[in-house]
Design a protein around this motif. Sequence first.
Motif: not given
Length: 91
Positions: A23-27, A33-46, A53-58
């Motif tokens: 559920e957390c991963r889906a959120a 997806e919402a950030a990119l749709k609105h032109g906002v860059q997401p940053r992910c902790e890895i 690779a997973y996040y790059i695919s998104l």
Amino acid sequence: MVQFGPSDYSMSAGKNRKEYAEECRAAERRMIEAALKHGVQPRCEIAAPEDAAYYISLGVKHFSLGDQMKVLEKFWEEEGKKIRVIADSLK
């Protein structure tokens, strides 16, 4: 820029993060997806470069590698074992 906090999300939802990992991963995915749709860059902790690779695919291009507490926890665990051996030899 936005960053998803899985622990913050879980606490806000009143759920144990480990029990609701999917559920957390889906959120997190929906946030990206919402950030990119609105032109906002997401940053992910890895935790490791391989996790990117997973996040790059998104469509994610910004990363935070490692977490301070995890780095400290690993250090304390590894170095703590060494000092435990020394301390036990003093008996």
